[in-house]
Design a protein around this motif. Structure first.
Motif, PDB file in Angstrom:
ATOM      1  N   ALA A  65       0.803  -1.229   0.000  1.00 44.42           N
ATOM      2  CA  ALA A  65       0.000   0.000   0.000  1.00 44.42           C
ATOM      3  C   ALA A  65       0.837   1.281   0.000  1.00 44.42           C
ATOM      4  O   ALA A  65       0.388   2.313  -0.504  1.00 44.42           O
ATOM      5  CB  ALA A  65      -0.935  -0.004   1.204  1.00 44.42           C
ATOM      6  N   LEU A  66       2.034   1.233   0.559  1.00 45.94           N
ATOM      7  CA  LEU A  66       2.815   2.464   0.748  1.00 45.94           C
ATOM      8  C   LEU A  66       3.036   3.276  -0.526  1.00 45.94           C
ATOM      9  O   LEU A  66       2.870   4.506  -0.498  1.00 45.94           O
ATOM     10  CB  LEU A  66       4.156   2.150   1.418  1.00 45.94           C
ATOM     11  N   PRO A  67       3.392   2.668  -1.656  1.00 48.24           N
ATOM     12  CA  PRO A  67       3.579   3.505  -2.856  1.00 48.24           C
ATOM     13  C   PRO A  67       2.304   4.262  -3.243  1.00 48.24           C
ATOM     14  O   PRO A  67       2.386   5.387  -3.734  1.00 48.24           O
ATOM     15  CB  PRO A  67       3.969   2.500  -3.945  1.00 48.24           C
ATOM     16  N   LEU A  68       1.153   3.665  -2.992  1.00 48.63           N
ATOM     17  CA  LEU A  68      -0.102   4.344  -3.324  1.00 48.63           C
ATOM     18  C   LEU A  68      -0.392   5.482  -2.343  1.00 48.63           C
ATOM     19  O   LEU A  68      -0.935   6.514  -2.740  1.00 48.63           O
ATOM     20  CB  LEU A  68      -1.251   3.338  -3.346  1.00 48.63           C
ATOM     21  N   VAL A  69      -0.026   5.304  -1.074  1.00 48.16           N
ATOM     22  CA  VAL A  69      -0.165   6.407  -0.112  1.00 48.16           C
ATOM     23  C   VAL A  69       0.761   7.558  -0.541  1.00 48.16           C
ATOM     24  O   VAL A  69       0.345   8.722  -0.556  1.00 48.16           O
ATOM     25  CB  VAL A  69       0.159   5.941   1.328  1.00 48.16           C
ATOM     26  N   ASN A  70       1.984   7.217  -0.907  1.00 44.58           N
ATOM     27  CA  ASN A  70       2.916   8.247  -1.372  1.00 44.58           C
ATOM     28  C   ASN A  70       2.413   8.921  -2.637  1.00 44.58           C
ATOM     29  O   ASN A  70       2.528  10.145  -2.784  1.00 44.58           O
ATOM     30  CB  ASN A  70       4.304   7.637  -1.611  1.00 44.58           C
ATOM     31  N   LEU A  71       1.859   8.137  -3.549  1.00 46.27           N
ATOM     32  CA  LEU A  71       1.280   8.702  -4.768  1.00 46.27           C
ATOM     33  C   LEU A  71       0.142   9.659  -4.418  1.00 46.27           C
ATOM     34  O   LEU A  71       0.052  10.766  -4.974  1.00 46.27           O
ATOM     35  CB  LEU A  71       0.774   7.582  -5.685  1.00 46.27           C
ATOM     36  N   GLY A  83      -7.600  12.420  -7.971  1.00 45.65           N
ATOM     37  CA  GLY A  83      -6.524  11.444  -8.120  1.00 45.65           C
ATOM     38  C   GLY A  83      -5.982  10.991  -6.771  1.00 45.65           C
ATOM     39  O   GLY A  83      -5.702   9.794  -6.570  1.00 45.65           O
ATOM     40  N   ALA A  84      -5.855  11.943  -5.844  1.00 45.66           N
ATOM     41  CA  ALA A  84      -5.348  11.595  -4.514  1.00 45.66           C
ATOM     42  C   ALA A  84      -6.318  10.653  -3.803  1.00 45.66           C
ATOM     43  O   ALA A  84      -5.905   9.647  -3.213  1.00 45.66           O
ATOM     44  CB  ALA A  84      -5.127  12.862  -3.690  1.00 45.66           C
ATOM     45  N   ALA A  85      -7.616  10.971  -3.877  1.00 50.58           N
ATOM     46  CA  ALA A  85      -8.618  10.099  -3.230  1.00 50.58           C
ATOM     47  C   ALA A  85      -8.571   8.705  -3.828  1.00 50.58           C
ATOM     48  O   ALA A  85      -8.640   7.704  -3.107  1.00 50.58           O
ATOM     49  CB  ALA A  85     -10.013  10.711  -3.371  1.00 50.58           C
ATOM     50  N   ARG A  86      -8.434   8.637  -5.147  1.00 49.56           N
ATOM     51  CA  ARG A  86      -8.370   7.326  -5.818  1.00 49.56           C
ATOM     52  C   ARG A  86      -7.150   6.538  -5.335  1.00 49.56           C
ATOM     53  O   ARG A  86      -7.249   5.333  -5.055  1.00 49.56           O
ATOM     54  CB  ARG A  86      -8.327   7.526  -7.330  1.00 49.56           C
ATOM     55  N   ALA A  87      -6.012   7.207  -5.216  1.00 49.94           N
ATOM     56  CA  ALA A  87      -4.787   6.526  -4.765  1.00 49.94           C
ATOM     57  C   ALA A  87      -4.942   6.021  -3.334  1.00 49.94           C
ATOM     58  O   ALA A  87      -4.574   4.882  -3.025  1.00 49.94           O
ATOM     59  CB  ALA A  87      -3.587   7.465  -4.877  1.00 49.94           C
ATOM     60  N   GLU A  90      -7.306   3.074  -3.239  1.00 49.76           N
ATOM     61  CA  GLU A  90      -6.634   1.865  -3.750  1.00 49.76           C
ATOM     62  C   GLU A  90      -5.662   1.316  -2.700  1.00 49.76           C
ATOM     63  O   GLU A  90      -5.549   0.098  -2.519  1.00 49.76           O
ATOM     64  CB  GLU A  90      -5.906   2.174  -5.054  1.00 49.76           C
ATOM     65  N   ALA A  91      -4.979   2.225  -1.993  1.00 50.44           N
ATOM     66  CA  ALA A  91      -4.081   1.791  -0.906  1.00 50.44           C
ATOM     67  C   ALA A  91      -4.881   1.062   0.174  1.00 50.44           C
ATOM     68  O   ALA A  91      -4.443   0.028   0.693  1.00 50.44           O
ATOM     69  CB  ALA A  91      -3.350   2.989  -0.307  1.00 50.44           C
ATOM     70  N   LEU A  92      -6.055   1.595   0.488  1.00 55.82           N
ATOM     71  CA  LEU A  92      -6.890   0.954   1.510  1.00 55.82           C
ATOM     72  C   LEU A  92      -7.449  -0.379   1.014  1.00 55.82           C
ATOM     73  O   LEU A  92      -7.733  -1.262   1.828  1.00 55.82           O
ATOM     74  CB  LEU A  92      -8.014   1.900   1.933  1.00 55.82           C
ATOM     75  N   GLY A  93      -7.572  -0.529  -0.283  1.00 54.97           N
ATOM     76  CA  GLY A  93      -7.947  -1.831  -0.836  1.00 54.97           C
ATOM     77  C   GLY A  93      -6.868  -2.869  -0.570  1.00 54.97           C
ATOM     78  O   GLY A  93      -7.158  -4.048  -0.395  1.00 54.97           O
ATOM     79  N   ARG A  94      -5.630  -2.412  -0.517  1.00 59.30           N
ATOM     80  CA  ARG A  94      -4.513  -3.317  -0.234  1.00 59.30           C
ATOM     81  C   ARG A  94      -4.289  -3.495   1.267  1.00 59.30           C
ATOM     82  O   ARG A  94      -3.861  -4.554   1.703  1.00 59.30           O
ATOM     83  CB  ARG A  94      -3.233  -2.775  -0.879  1.00 59.30           C
ATOM     84  N   VAL A  97      -6.427  -1.314   7.073  1.00 61.15           N
ATOM     85  CA  VAL A  97      -6.212  -0.797   8.430  1.00 61.15           C
ATOM     86  C   VAL A  97      -4.990   0.123   8.489  1.00 61.15           C
ATOM     87  O   VAL A  97      -4.326   0.214   9.518  1.00 61.15           O
ATOM     88  CB  VAL A  97      -6.083  -1.951   9.452  1.00 61.15           C
ATOM     89  N   ASP A  98      -4.740   0.836   7.421  1.00 65.05           N
ATOM     90  CA  ASP A  98      -3.630   1.788   7.388  1.00 65.05           C
ATOM     91  C   ASP A  98      -4.158   3.154   7.850  1.00 65.05           C
ATOM     92  O   ASP A  98      -4.864   3.845   7.110  1.00 65.05           O
ATOM     93  CB  ASP A  98      -3.079   1.895   5.963  1.00 65.05           C
ATOM     94  N   PRO A  99      -3.823   3.563   9.093  1.00 62.94           N
ATOM     95  CA  PRO A  99      -4.380   4.823   9.603  1.00 62.94           C
ATOM     96  C   PRO A  99      -3.898   6.051   8.837  1.00 62.94           C
ATOM     97  O   PRO A  99      -4.622   7.046   8.741  1.00 62.94           O
ATOM     98  CB  PRO A  99      -3.912   4.863  11.068  1.00 62.94           C
ATOM     99  N   VAL A 100      -2.708   5.991   8.258  1.00 61.01           N
ATOM    100  CA  VAL A 100      -2.210   7.128   7.481  1.00 61.01           C
ATOM    101  C   VAL A 100      -3.046   7.300   6.208  1.00 61.01           C
ATOM    102  O   VAL A 100      -3.453   8.412   5.869  1.00 61.01           O
ATOM    103  CB  VAL A 100      -0.709   6.959   7.151  1.00 61.01           C
ATOM    104  N   ALA A 101      -3.300   6.196   5.519  1.00 59.97           N
ATOM    105  CA  ALA A 101      -4.139   6.275   4.313  1.00 59.97           C
ATOM    106  C   ALA A 101      -5.538   6.767   4.659  1.00 59.97           C
ATOM    107  O   ALA A 101      -6.107   7.597   3.934  1.00 59.97           O
ATOM    108  CB  ALA A 101      -4.193   4.913   3.616  1.00 59.97           C
TER     109      ALA A 101
END
Length: 178
Positions: A65-71, A83-87, A90-94, A97-101
């Motif tokens: 997920a990290l590259p998508l959070v960075n994206l 675009g940011a919301a989509r990224a 998608e990160a949360l799809g991976r 439970v990523d609190p940063v995303a």
């Protein structure tokens, strides 16, 4: 026809009779290296290069997920909210439970004026990391945008109790002065 064959022969002789070479490029970097490259590009302010590096990293490791959070962060910095919301989604799809995303998605939704979804996402983030002052700050901003000043002050007080040096934007500083 003979004329065509002679022209082709002359053209071949004139260009040197060599066969064109086919070059196959190989990408030797793995997903982590592309992500690190994106971080370096982002730090230098090369956001287009950072975007491509993060996209490549996300493509190479479809579970990470990290590259998508960075994206999402790069796109948010460019105010590409969609675009940011989509990224982030998608990160949360991976990694659901990523609190940063979740926090960053809540902030982007806030920027888009989608206050209900923003509140939902920041509450999900806080359920995972209740003592994170950045998440509490986002919650304060969402409450402030919803006109819920008492809840905003409460969330902001909790954030500042954890990190008294937390940098605040002008809206939250104004809220503290009121």
């Amino acid at each position: 026809m003979l004329r065509f064959c002679l022209m082709a022969l002359l053209l071949t002789l004139a260009t040197g009779c060599s066969m064109p070479r086919v070059i196959v490029l190989n990408d030797p970097l793995d997903a982590a290296q592309h992500n690190d490259l994106g971080v370096a590009h982002e730090a230098r302010g090369d956001l287009d290069l950072a975007t491509r590096a993060y996209e490549r990293a996300a493509q190479l490791d479809r579970r990470w997920a990290l590259p998508l959070v960075n994206l999402g962060n790069v796109l948010a910095a460019q105010q590409d909210w969609r675009g940011a919301a989509r990224a982030y989604e998608e990160a949360l799809g991976r990694d659901p439970v990523d609190p940063v995303a979740l926090n960053n998605l809540a902030w982007v939704l806030l920027q888009k004026g989608d206050l209900e979804r923003s509140l939902t996402r920041i509450r999900e983030a806080l359920a995972l990391a209740p003592d994170n002052p950045l998440l509490l700050e986002t919650l304060a901003e969402v409450h402030l945008a919803r006109g819920e000043k008492a809840q905003a002050r409460s969330a902001l007080a909790a954030a500042l109790e954890i990190d008294p040096e937390l940098p605040l934007d002008e809206d939250l500083r104004r809220l503290l002065r009121e």
